[in-house]
Design a protein around this motif. Structure first.
Motif, PDB file in Angstrom:
ATOM      1  N   ALA A  62       0.721  -1.221   0.116  1.00 17.32           N
ATOM      2  CA  ALA A  62      -0.089  -0.026   0.019  1.00 17.32           C
ATOM      3  C   ALA A  62       0.894   1.141   0.096  1.00 17.32           C
ATOM      4  N   ASN A  63       0.292   2.420  -0.334  1.00 21.66           N
ATOM      5  CA  ASN A  63       0.912   3.584  -0.250  1.00 21.66           C
ATOM      6  C   ASN A  63       1.005   4.114   1.463  1.00 21.66           C
ATOM      7  N   GLY A  64       2.069   4.604   1.774  1.00 25.45           N
ATOM      8  CA  GLY A  64       2.112   4.777   3.058  1.00 25.45           C
ATOM      9  C   GLY A  64       3.502   5.029   3.534  1.00 25.45           C
ATOM     10  N   ALA A  65       3.441   5.040   4.975  1.00 32.06           N
ATOM     11  CA  ALA A  65       4.853   5.472   5.723  1.00 32.06           C
ATOM     12  C   ALA A  65       5.395   4.196   6.341  1.00 32.06           C
ATOM     13  N   VAL A  66       6.776   4.007   6.170  1.00 36.89           N
ATOM     14  CA  VAL A  66       7.425   2.930   6.853  1.00 36.89           C
ATOM     15  C   VAL A  66       7.472   3.101   8.268  1.00 36.89           C
ATOM     16  N   THR A  67       6.944   2.444   9.321  1.00 35.77           N
ATOM     17  CA  THR A  67       7.105   2.725  10.660  1.00 35.77           C
ATOM     18  C   THR A  67       7.970   1.857  11.310  1.00 35.77           C
ATOM     19  N   GLU A  68       8.358   0.745  10.740  1.00 35.79           N
ATOM     20  CA  GLU A  68       9.451  -0.056  11.523  1.00 35.79           C
ATOM     21  C   GLU A  68      10.027  -0.771  10.256  1.00 35.79           C
ATOM     22  N   THR A  85       7.208  -2.755   8.451  1.00 34.73           N
ATOM     23  CA  THR A  85       5.449  -2.207   8.702  1.00 34.73           C
ATOM     24  C   THR A  85       5.237  -0.958   8.022  1.00 34.73           C
ATOM     25  N   VAL A  86       4.202  -0.885   7.092  1.00 28.61           N
ATOM     26  CA  VAL A  86       3.851   0.141   6.326  1.00 28.61           C
ATOM     27  C   VAL A  86       2.456   0.856   7.251  1.00 28.61           C
ATOM     28  N   TYR A  87       2.241   2.051   7.490  1.00 26.22           N
ATOM     29  CA  TYR A  87       1.103   2.846   7.866  1.00 26.22           C
ATOM     30  C   TYR A  87       0.498   3.549   6.858  1.00 26.22           C
ATOM     31  N   SER A  88      -0.858   2.958   6.331  1.00 24.93           N
ATOM     32  CA  SER A  88      -1.278   3.773   5.125  1.00 24.93           C
ATOM     33  C   SER A  88      -2.735   4.158   5.601  1.00 24.93           C
ATOM     34  N   ASN A 174      15.741  -1.190   1.333  1.00 28.30           N
ATOM     35  CA  ASN A 174      15.490   0.145   0.417  1.00 28.30           C
ATOM     36  C   ASN A 174      14.858   1.120   1.028  1.00 28.30           C
ATOM     37  N   ALA A 175      14.446   0.926   2.498  1.00 25.95           N
ATOM     38  CA  ALA A 175      13.753   1.943   3.009  1.00 25.95           C
ATOM     39  C   ALA A 175      14.184   2.092   4.295  1.00 25.95           C
ATOM     40  N   VAL A 176      13.964   3.138   5.161  1.00 22.84           N
ATOM     41  CA  VAL A 176      14.172   3.017   6.786  1.00 22.84           C
ATOM     42  C   VAL A 176      12.877   3.797   7.110  1.00 22.84           C
ATOM     43  N   GLN A 177      12.944   3.904   8.572  1.00 19.69           N
ATOM     44  CA  GLN A 177      11.478   4.327   9.490  1.00 19.69           C
ATOM     45  C   GLN A 177      11.284   5.789   9.059  1.00 19.69           C
TER      46      GLN A 177
END
Length: 345
Positions: A62-68, A85-88, A174-177
């Motif tokens: 999903a589109n969202g922010a990586v929280t962890e 984990t992604v918060y969307s 490829n991503a960080v919090q």
């Protein structure tokens, strides 16, 4: 007279002894190899890279922010382990038509309630999370919304933990919090590092030397441990480097488990041809314009014209011109002439 005869006899004996010694002292000494039957193999040599035989790119759903992010490159994971984990902010649920306003507040409230329940079920929330809303009355939702019936659905937030689908090692993250990601964006790459393939490039001119299923010998970073494998794939696409040299990629499947990390340098030897029970001479044999010098049974140098077949760093295959047991002169600085008497070192 008697004294003269004695002197002559002594001189004769001395000559008999001295002449061979003089001849021996002026005879060239050579190193030889004996022609023998054996096995010869020819390899194509190159350098390649070890890569996991199986790679899995784990995507955001999903589109969202990586929280962890729970893993780092090099970590070992098992299938089913949590990776990130992604918060969307998602939109879902049953639409609430503006026409419901004509049916009265009770009908409107029921449609809103059904929309909230549907959204909760769709995105995995427990219905108990909406108990407070229910207690305060569904009507309050519409009352507190500036455009209660201008919206067509109810917005629901969701936090989702994504897990690995294979066991292996983390190759890349490829991503960080705090990073924003889009749906289907690769976030973590997992590789099955217990099973490695080897990739190398072969030039356009050398491509014909190798073939599918050809046996290979492999060593990691020049180590003495030799692994085996076979060519599983030869690319049909040639690519050019900055200098215009064209090459294609080749994949080797290993038959042994290679003890190395992903990206390790691997020395590659691909078997291109081999013969058994064929006549061989040493790779240091002195061959000039298709001829060699042998030492015959009288220790005299004799020239032989030969035909060679397979050649590697150790041996020449001789297909004609020599017999098993012939003593072939090795490379040396001094020139050897036909019929010259020789000493063998």
């Amino acid at each position: 007279m008697k004294k003269f005869l004695i002197i002559a006899a002594v001189l004769t004996v001395a000559a008999v002894i001295a002449v061979p010694v003089w001849i021996s002292g002026n005879t060239k000494s050579v190193d030889v190899t004996t022609a023998k039957r054996g096995e010869i193999a020819v390899y194509f040599e190159s350098t390649g890279e070890a890569r996991p035989s199986q790679l899995s790119q784990v995507l955001s759903r999903a589109n969202g922010a990586v929280t962890e992010v729970m893993v780092s490159p090099g970590d070992k994971v098992q299938a089913g382990d949590a990776l990130f984990t992604v918060y969307s902010e998602a939109t879902g649920g049953e639409s609430v038509p503006a026409a419901a306003d004509a049916a009265g507040s009770s009908a409107r409230d029921e449609l809103v309630r059904k929309s909230v329940v549907s959204s909760a079920q769709t995105y995995g929330y427990e219905l108990s999370a909406f108990n407070e809303v229910m207690k305060n009355g569904i009507g309050n939702i519409a009352a507190e919304t500036d455009t209660a019936f201008a919206v067509s659905s109810t917005a629901v937030s969701k936090s989702e933990t994504v897990k690995s689908d294979i066991s292996g090692s983390v190759i890349a993250v490829n991503a960080v919090q705090g990073d924003m990601v889009t749906a289907a964006a690769p976030v973590v790459t997992i590789g099955d590092t217990d099973h490695m393939d080897v990739y190398f490039f072969v030039s356009e001119t050398d491509r014909s030397k190798i073939s599918l299923d050809a046996a290979c010998e492999l060593s990691v970073n020049g180590s003495d441990t030799v692994y085996t494998g076979k060519i599983a794939e030869i690319s049909d696409v040639l690519t050019a480097d900055a200098a215009g040299n064209k090459s294609c990629e080749v994949r080797i499947v290993t038959t042994d488990e290679m003890n190395c990390i992903a990206g390790a340098t691997v020395d590659v030897s691909v078997l291109t041809d081999a013969k058994e029970d064929t006549l061989l001479i040493d790779g240091d044999s002195a061959i000039t314009d298709g001829t060699v010098m042998i030492v015959d049974e009288d220790n005299l140098a004799r020239k032989r014209t030969i035909t060679t077949g397979l050649v590697n760093d150790d041996y020449y295959e001789v297909t004609s011109g020599l017999s098993e047991g012939d003593r072939v002169i090795l490379n040396q600085d001094e020139e050897i002439n036909e019929g010259e008497r020789l000493n063998i070192n």
